[in-house]
Structure formats: structure tokens, C-alpha cells
Design an enzyme around this catalytic site. Structure first.
Site, PDB file in Angstrom:
ATOM      1  N   THR A 129      11.856  28.232 -47.523  1.00 40.02           N
ATOM      2  CA  THR A 129      12.944  27.816 -46.640  1.00 40.02           C
ATOM      3  C   THR A 129      12.468  27.573 -45.217  1.00 40.02           C
ATOM      4  O   THR A 129      11.656  28.325 -44.677  1.00 40.02           O
ATOM      5  CB  THR A 129      14.053  28.888 -46.633  1.00 40.02           C
ATOM      6  N   GLU A 130      12.993  26.510 -44.618  1.00 32.78           N
ATOM      7  CA  GLU A 130      12.685  26.151 -43.235  1.00 32.78           C
ATOM      8  C   GLU A 130      13.981  25.929 -42.466  1.00 32.78           C
ATOM      9  O   GLU A 130      15.057  25.860 -43.080  1.00 32.78           O
ATOM     10  CB  GLU A 130      11.826  24.884 -43.197  1.00 32.78           C
ATOM     11  N   PRO A 131      13.911  25.805 -41.150  1.00 32.71           N
ATOM     12  CA  PRO A 131      15.139  25.548 -40.387  1.00 32.71           C
ATOM     13  C   PRO A 131      15.917  24.345 -40.892  1.00 32.71           C
ATOM     14  O   PRO A 131      17.149  24.316 -40.832  1.00 32.71           O
ATOM     15  CB  PRO A 131      14.618  25.322 -38.963  1.00 32.71           C
ATOM     16  N   GLY A 132      15.214  23.327 -41.439  1.00 34.19           N
ATOM     17  CA  GLY A 132      15.903  22.136 -41.937  1.00 34.19           C
ATOM     18  C   GLY A 132      15.753  21.901 -43.419  1.00 34.19           C
ATOM     19  O   GLY A 132      16.038  20.805 -43.911  1.00 34.19           O
ATOM     20  N   TYR A 234       7.291  21.257 -58.227  1.00 31.15           N
ATOM     21  CA  TYR A 234       7.734  21.571 -59.581  1.00 31.15           C
ATOM     22  C   TYR A 234       7.585  23.068 -59.859  1.00 31.15           C
ATOM     23  O   TYR A 234       8.400  23.652 -60.583  1.00 31.15           O
ATOM     24  CB  TYR A 234       6.954  20.732 -60.594  1.00 31.15           C
ATOM     25  N   GLU A 243      14.517  33.246 -59.974  1.00 31.93           N
ATOM     26  CA  GLU A 243      15.145  33.776 -58.765  1.00 31.93           C
ATOM     27  C   GLU A 243      16.658  33.831 -58.913  1.00 31.93           C
ATOM     28  O   GLU A 243      17.305  34.831 -58.560  1.00 31.93           O
ATOM     29  CB  GLU A 243      14.766  32.895 -57.581  1.00 31.93           C
ATOM     30  N   ARG A 244      17.247  32.770 -59.453  1.00 30.16           N
ATOM     31  CA  ARG A 244      18.707  32.695 -59.539  1.00 30.16           C
ATOM     32  C   ARG A 244      19.267  33.633 -60.592  1.00 30.16           C
ATOM     33  O   ARG A 244      20.371  34.164 -60.427  1.00 30.16           O
ATOM     34  CB  ARG A 244      19.124  31.241 -59.764  1.00 30.16           C
ATOM     35  N   GLN A 280      51.526  48.946 -60.283  1.00 35.55           N
ATOM     36  CA  GLN A 280      51.194  47.974 -61.336  1.00 35.55           C
ATOM     37  C   GLN A 280      50.295  46.851 -60.828  1.00 35.55           C
ATOM     38  O   GLN A 280      49.347  46.427 -61.517  1.00 35.55           O
ATOM     39  CB  GLN A 280      52.481  47.382 -61.900  1.00 35.55           C
ATOM     40  N   HIS A 339      40.821  49.875 -50.892  1.00 33.40           N
ATOM     41  CA  HIS A 339      40.393  51.072 -50.162  1.00 33.40           C
ATOM     42  C   HIS A 339      41.129  51.224 -48.832  1.00 33.40           C
ATOM     43  O   HIS A 339      40.951  52.240 -48.146  1.00 33.40           O
ATOM     44  CB  HIS A 339      38.877  51.032 -49.886  1.00 33.40           C
TER      45      HIS A 339
END
Length: 378
Positions: A129-132, A234, A243-244, A280, A339
Site C-alpha cells: 500500500t502507498e499513499p495513492g 500476480y 489475506e482476505r 423481545q 451495552h
């Protein structure tokens, strides 16, 4: 823990082992890790020593040569912890970074690095991952230029989990003019020109270190090319599926844990003349959320089973990632609501789960990106 169609006695043994490790090594100490912003290395080494860092890797390097279902059991069992920063620190090492070495590494590269990776002595990170450029791997701008017996890397990576404290980085960079001409490289910590630009502060996952990485004329040996030159795109896309699945397991684990915590709470919390469980609307809402979680869990295990059968799973896993990333936010948000005020207090597990769940619809492929991956395969 509900039984799945694919369960074996060995899977339950692994779940029990992980549960004992969490109870002994993680839960009593993880509040401190949230404050300091990282998981201590000695804890990760103990996980490696326990044989939990090389489930799918070769036995000659200390791995267990298990299948994708067993690896999923590990990820889901790990996700019974309410400290997602710890979980993602581990899963990046086991399911997102080191698989690049396992799948594409040469015999010499594995001999040099893999034993220590499996033993927890060397912790890994992956720089894509990069900034763009996130899920759009073809948009990577970090470059790799061949210079004699070396490659020279220049660029910046962003949102890199384990980025501050890792020892070994698997980095994607453009190595040619083609849109998808990306290669993967092994970069060791301490290489001249390679630095952590900054540690990033996040809303959740507080005990995982996340960094911006800077490559300023970083010279690495030509032998540190990981896999084939120009084929890294690839390799990255292939590993996205592992990963996913891991992130989906994390989401399902959080759903299960949040529901367990909330069922206990509403049975004890007195309001309007009795326990909240007597209302309920609460009983029915929790029942539906549990039904959705169980259905997602079966789909999760089915996807991992399809991996073991050698099927093309890109569409299925993209569906799974989109589904579970949205579901965990639905489940945890509703559980936090039940909660009441306590669900908004930092000392409670449900508040931590609520903060940590949000990124699961973003990281590893945002929901919208995943749905496009599904749609273009019809």
C-alpha cells in the site's frame, strides 16, 4: 464455538492450544500493549516456539505443512481475543507477509530466512500500500531500478502493519514500464536508505504498530529479488486471497465474541423491572445477528475448503471479504448499543471491539472494491 462441516479433532486441539495461549500470554497484559502501541517481541517469540507461526510451511524449516482449513482455524481461534491489535500483528506475519517468502522464495532465500520467521525470531511485514495505491496494485509508484548486482528502490509505503518493529519486509515496486510490471523484493531492517517515516496513530488496532516507510536510494543485492522479475503483481493478487480469508476469519471471530459478551450482559443487566433479555426486541435482534454470523462462518470455511481443492476462489473470497467486513460492523455496533453507556467506556471489551471492527470493511480491500471484483466475474 459452533461446529463446522469441515471440523476435525486436530482442529479442536489447535483451538484449545490457541485459547490457552491467549488466556496465559495475551489477555492479562494486552491493555498495556494498547497503551504502548505494539506487541512485545518476546510474546511473538513464544508463539513461534509453540509452533503457531508456520502451520502451512515446509517441515524442513520447522513448519507443520497443514492445509488452508487448519490455517483458518488458527486465525479464527486467535480472533476470540478482544485485542485486535495483537491479532493483526500476528496475522500480518503469518498470513499476509511471510507467505510471499513461502510461495515465491528460492531455496537459498528460505534457507536464510524462513526458519527464523517460523520461530518468531524474525518478524515480517509486507509493503504494498502507498499513499495513492492500495487495492489498485497496478498504481504502485515505488520504483526498483537494476544497477549491476543490485536493485535500487525509491518510494514510500503507507499503512504498513508491523512497519516499525518488523525485521524483514517484502516490498512491491515497479521494475519496468508496463502497467503491471511489478516485482517483489526482500528488504532487511537497517538497510541504508530504508527508514520509518513515521509511526501512524489509529482509531483502533492500538496494540499494532503501523508505519509509513521511506525508500531513499535503497540498494539491495540482486539476490533479494523475490520470485520472477516483473511477476510480482500476480504474486500480490494471489496472496490477497489468503489475506482476505484471514481478515474474514478475524471478522467472524469478533462477531462471535461480541455476541457472547452481549448475551452475558443482557441476561444480567437489570432494567424496566427485569433483565434486558426479557425485552423481545433485544432477544430477536441478537438471534438474527447470531444467525447471520453462523451463515457467514460456514461460507468462510467453505472458501478455505475450496482452496484445499485447488479451485479459483477470487469471486468467492471477494464476496466473503465484503460480507464479513460489513457484518462485523453491524453485529458489534448492535452489541455495543445493547451495552448502553458502558458500551462507550474505554475499559470495556465491547467498546474496543467496536473501534477495532471498523477497519475490517476497509483494510485488505474495501467493501466497494470487493464487490467490483465479484461483479466483473459474472
Amino acid at each position: 464455538m459452533q461446529i463446522t462441516l469441515y471440523d476435525t479433532p486436530e482442529h479442536q486441539t489447535l483451538r484449545d492450544q490457541v485459547a490457552r495461549f491467549l488466556a496465559r500470554e495475551v489477555e492479562p497484559h494486552a491493555d498495556k500493549w494498547e497503551e504502548q502501541g505494539f506487541v512485545p517481541r518476546e510474546v511473538l517469540r513464544r508463539m513461534g516456539q509453540a509452533g503457531l507461526f508456520g502451520l502451512m510451511y515446509e517441515s524442513e524449516y520447522g513448519g507443520a505443512e497443514a492445509d488452508a482449513l487448519t490455517n483458518l482455524v488458527f486465525a479464527e481461534a486467535l480472533s476470540q481475543s478482544t485485542y485486535a491489535g495483537f491479532i493483526i500483528t500476528v496475522l500480518v506475519h503469518t498470513d499476509m507477509a511471510s507467505p510471499h517468502l513461502h510461495h515465491a522464495g528460492s531455496a537459498a532465500q528460505k534457507e536464510k530466512y524462513l526458519r527464523k520467521v517460523i520461530a518468531g525470531e524474525t518478524i515480517t511485514a509486507v509493503g504494498i500500500t502507498e499513499p495513492g495505491a492500495g487495492s489498485d496494485v497496478a498504481g504502485i509508484r515505488t520504483t526498483a531500478r537494476r544497477d549491476g548486482d543490485h536493485w535500487v528502490l525509491n518510494g514510500t509505503k503507507m499503512f504498513i502493519t508491523n512497519g516499525v518493529h518488523a525485521d524483514l519486509y517484502f516490498v512491491a515496486a515497479k521494475s519496468g514500464p508496463g502497467k503491471r510490471e511489478v516485482s517483489m523484493f526482500i528488504v532487511e531492517k537497517g538497510t541504508p536508505g530504508f527508514s520509518v517515516g513515521r509511526a501512524l496513530k489509529k482509531t483502533g488496532w492500538l496494540s499494532s504498530d503501523t508505519a509509513e516507510l521511506v525508500f531513499d536510494n535503497v540498494r539491495i543485492p540482486a539476490a533479494n529479488l523475490l520470485g520472477e522479475e516483473g511477476k510480482g503483481f500476480y504474486s500480490v493478487m494471489k496472496n490477497f486471497q489468503t489475506e482476505r480469508i484471514a481478515l474474514a476469519a478475524m471478522a467472524v471471530g469478533h462477531c462471535t465474541r461480541a455476541l457472547d459478551l452481549t448475551l452475558d450482559y443482557v441476561r444480567q443487566r437489570q432494567a424496566f423491572g427485569g433483565p434486558l433479555w426479557d425485552q423481545q426486541v433485544i432477544r430477536q435482534r441478537l438471534s438474527m445477528l447470531d444467525a447471520k454470523t453462523r451463515a457467514a462462518r460456514q461460507f468462510l470455511y467453505h472458501c478455505a475448503w475450496r482452496v484445499t481443492q485447488g479451485h479459483d476462489i477470487v469471486q468467492d473470497v471477494s464476496m466473503l471479504k465484503a460480507l464479513t467486513g460489513e457484518l462485523v460492523n453491524e453485529v458489534v455496533s448492535a452489541c455495543q448499543q445493547f451495552h448502553g453507556g458502558m458500551g462507550y467506556i474505554r475499559e470495556t471489551a465491547i467498546e474496543r471491539l467496536w473501534r477495532d471492527a471498523r477497519v475490517l470493511a476497509i483494510g485488505g480491500g474495501a467493501t466497494e472494491v470487493m464487490l467490483e471484483e465479484v461483479a466483473k466475474r459474472y
